[in-house]
Design an enzyme around this catalytic site. Structure first.
Site, short mmCIF file in Angstrom:
data_model
loop_
_atom_site.label_atom_id
_atom_site.label_comp_id
_atom_site.label_asym_id
_atom_site.label_seq_id
_atom_site.Cartn_x
_atom_site.Cartn_y
_atom_site.Cartn_z
CE LYS A 63 2.89 67.74 6.02
NZ LYS A 63 2.07 68.41 5.02
N GLY A 101 -0.18 71.55 6.86
CA GLY A 101 -0.10 72.06 8.23
C GLY A 101 -1.31 72.90 8.61
NE ARG A 102 -1.90 76.85 3.61
CZ ARG A 102 -0.76 76.45 3.05
NH1 ARG A 102 0.28 76.15 3.81
NH2 ARG A 102 -0.65 76.33 1.74
CD GLU A 119 1.98 78.75 5.64
OE1 GLU A 119 2.85 79.33 6.31
OE2 GLU A 119 1.50 77.64 5.98
CG HIS A 178 -13.70 100.83 20.88
ND1 HIS A 178 -14.37 102.01 21.10
CD2 HIS A 178 -14.62 99.84 21.04
CE1 HIS A 178 -15.63 101.75 21.41
NE2 HIS A 178 -15.81 100.44 21.38
CE LYS A 222 10.02 77.32 7.64
NZ LYS A 222 9.40 76.05 7.31
O1 F6P Z 1 5.71 78.35 8.16
C1 F6P Z 1 5.79 77.28 7.31
C2 F6P Z 1 5.23 76.04 7.90
O2 F6P Z 1 5.69 75.00 7.12
C3 F6P Z 1 3.71 76.02 7.98
O3 F6P Z 1 3.11 75.72 6.78
C4 F6P Z 1 3.52 74.98 9.03
O4 F6P Z 1 2.21 74.96 9.51
C5 F6P Z 1 4.55 75.42 10.03
O5 F6P Z 1 5.65 75.83 9.24
C6 F6P Z 1 4.98 74.37 11.02
O6 F6P Z 1 5.53 73.27 10.39
P1 F6P Z 1 5.75 71.90 11.16
O7 F6P Z 1 4.42 71.40 11.57
O8 F6P Z 1 6.43 71.00 10.19
O9 F6P Z 1 6.61 72.18 12.36
#
Ligand code: F6P
Length: 542
Positions: free
Chosen positions: A203, A263-264, A349, A380, A508
């Site tokens: 994204k 993103g999710r 998240e 299991h 990060k």
């Molecule tokens: O881990 C944080 C995050 O921003 C997620 O919400 C997202 O899906 C992932 O990193 C990947 O982000 P991008 O699509 O911007 O690479």
């Protein structure tokens, strides 16, 4: 934790304090119609809440609490394209991604038109690849697609492709997420660069892991095919057009989406291109149609018949009134082996938040830990704790009635196991039952006394079951959308923002500071990190 001053909250709390409030076994025995009365249907799915401690008054009180907390208002604001993601000032309009043209607006933007423009471009590209009009630089047909992305740019499409791909489908899909280059090294020998199409899915197009892997793979293409061949093997799925251009991806190979797609929640967008390439356009369209059916249901059904709202109400009951801090997701279907991984991101998240929308500390628990594995493997592995551990862990079972294989006996065993687990969790085995069973088996009295506590199951451990008639693009789309909407409802119940994820930023940023220290050019930010870096460097040099 409680929610002081909220009468609807207090009403649920009062019901939770009633004696026997969590006696699932008693509820099941008392009402033979319980499965029917606590079974709810939409979009081809059956949601069975009968093996929880929900009663009619509890469910009514939970739905009243949802009304008081503005669940339906939040749903409608989301559908209207209002900036429900307050900390980022954004809409959350993943529903527009699967809506017919003309349905959704974000401010002045006709979101549906934007979406359909991209869907058309994706369809043209997929047809070109499948039809052989779009070829590798050497004139070869593409047989493999590699999606480079992480988090929401990986988990959703990887989960769906794993679920829907069958031999004979148009292409093989591979997912490269981890910046650990062992992942790339494991994948590389399975690829022929002449026949490999690479999608960089991000994204932001700035994510360190994705950009690092994208450079590795771009270099591999360049070494194998020559620099000029590389653009013909690349495409991007991103909102960042400057970034994609700087990376050398031609504008007609960029499939975009807007910042109102989280993103999710993005597998329905251009991020799902690998699904369409691997499984075909019909499968992708079916996925969207199934999700749309769940959207229509979510938008129209009254709370007492609304599957996402009911699932959210159940979660609130378990988390806030029963005190359960985790939930297990057990799909009894190998094809859904990445489903729990997708839900881990979608739910944790979204709901792992400690302050309200207004920035005040929450006064109640929020998102539970979500984890899972397919059944029967989970039996299991960690099911022991769920049966006899000290903290109940509600379970979501996902069952599929009709398999796609020709081994009915195996499928019966699979389903029998799922049903047995749900029954064992709910009913348990009393000490008297355990003793009687051992007596029947002829164990001596002393042995029965010794083993009875170990062989007693407390029961009253809740589970919900979701039954799919078959695993098709449409039922999978509906299933995933059900959980997406549950997450939105919980955001409203808990007054938290389910659409941001500030918590992942700190790590990060710190990684950015530690990298120079690992390279030897800077001091580590703290003594523990410095000590570990010292050990790593010593081992690397030795
Ligand atoms: O881990 C944080 C995050 O921003 C997620 O919400 C997202 O899906 C992932 O990193 C990947 O982000 P991008 O699509 O911007 O690479």
């Amino acid at each position: 934790m409680t929610e002081a001053g909220c009468a609807a909250w207090d009403a649920v709390a009062a019901l939770a304090r009633e004696p026997g409030a969590s006696d699932i076994r008693r509820l099941l025995d008392a009402d033979p119609s319980r499965a029917r009365r606590f079974g709810f249907r939409a979009a081809g799915l059956l949601l069975d809440l009968s093996r929880t401690s929900l009663t009619d008054p509890v469910l009514a009180a939970l739905l009243a609490l949802g009304q008081a907390r503005g669940v339906a208002r939040f749903r409608d604001a989301m559908a209207a394209g209002r900036p429900v993601n307050g900390t980022e000032g954004r809409a959350a309009l993943h529903m527009a991604l699967r809506a017919p043209a003309g349905g959704f607006q974000v401010g002045d933007e006709n979101a549906s038109a934007t979406v359909h423009g991209t869907l058309d471009a994706m369809a043209g590209f997929v047809r070109g690849v499948h039809g052989g009009q779009i070829l590798g630089a050497g004139g070869d047909r593409f047989t493999d697609v590699v999606n480079i992305g992480i988090g929401g740019s990986d988990l959703g499409p990887a989960m769906v492709t794993r679920a829907l791909w069958r031999p004979g489908m148009p292409m093989r899909a591979h997912y490269l997420a981890n910046v650990d280059a062992h992942a790339w090294e494991a994948l590389r020998p399975r690829l022929d660069p002449r026949r490999t199409l690479v999608l960089v899915a991000s994204k932001t197009f700035t994510t360190q892991e994705t950009m690092t892997n994208a450079q590795l793979v771009r270099d591999w293409l360049a070494r194998a095919l020559g620099h000029s061949a590389v653009p013909g093997h690349l495409a991007a799925l991103s909102t960042n057009l400057k970034g994609t251009a700087a990376f050398g991806i031609a504008p007609d190979r960029v499939f975009g989406f807007r910042d109102w797609v989280g993103g999710r929640f993005s597998l329905w967008s251009a991020v799902g291109l690998s699904i369409a390439l691997a499984c075909g356009l019909d499968a992708f369209a079916g996925l969207l149609a199934g999700a749309r059916e769940m959207d229509d249901h979510f938008l129209a059904a009254p709370p007492e018949a609304n599957l996402p709202m009911l699932l959210a109400a159940t979660e609130v009951w378990h988390v806030n009134f029963c005190g359960y801090g985790a939930r297990a997701v057990l799909p009894y279907d190998e094809r859904l082996s990445r489903f729990a991984a997708h839900l881990q991101q979608l739910e944790m998240e979204s709901l792992g938040k400690r302050v309200t929308n207004a920035g005040l500390p929450v006064r109640h628990a929020t998102g539970p830990v979500v984890f899972g594995e397919p059944g029967t493997n989970a039996q299991h592995s960690f099911l022991q704790l769920i049966h006899q551990g000290t903290t109940p862990v509600p379970v979501d079972f996902v069952l599929v009635a009709r398999p796609d294989h020709g081994h009915p006996a195996s499928h019966r065993i699979l389903l029998a196991n799922a049903l047995a687990q749900a029954e064992a969790l709910a009913r348990g085995r009393t000490e008297a039952e355990a003793r009687a069973e051992m007596a029947r088996a002829g164990l001596p009295a002393a042995e029965i006394d010794r083993l009875a506590p170990h062989r007693t199951f407390p029961g009253n451990r809740p589970s919900t079951s979701i039954l799919l008639p078959a695993l098709t693009p449409a039922t999978l789309g509906a299933l995933v959308a059900l959980y997406e909407h549950k997450v939105a409802c919980l955001g409203a119940y808990w007054d938290i923002n389910p659409f941001d994820q500030w918590g992942v930023e700190l790590g990060k940023q710190l990684a950015g500071g530690i990298l120079p220290a690992l390279e030897g050019g800077a001091t580590a930010p703290d003594a523990a990190t410095a000590a570990m870096i010292g050990e790593i460097r010593r081992l690397q040099e030795g």
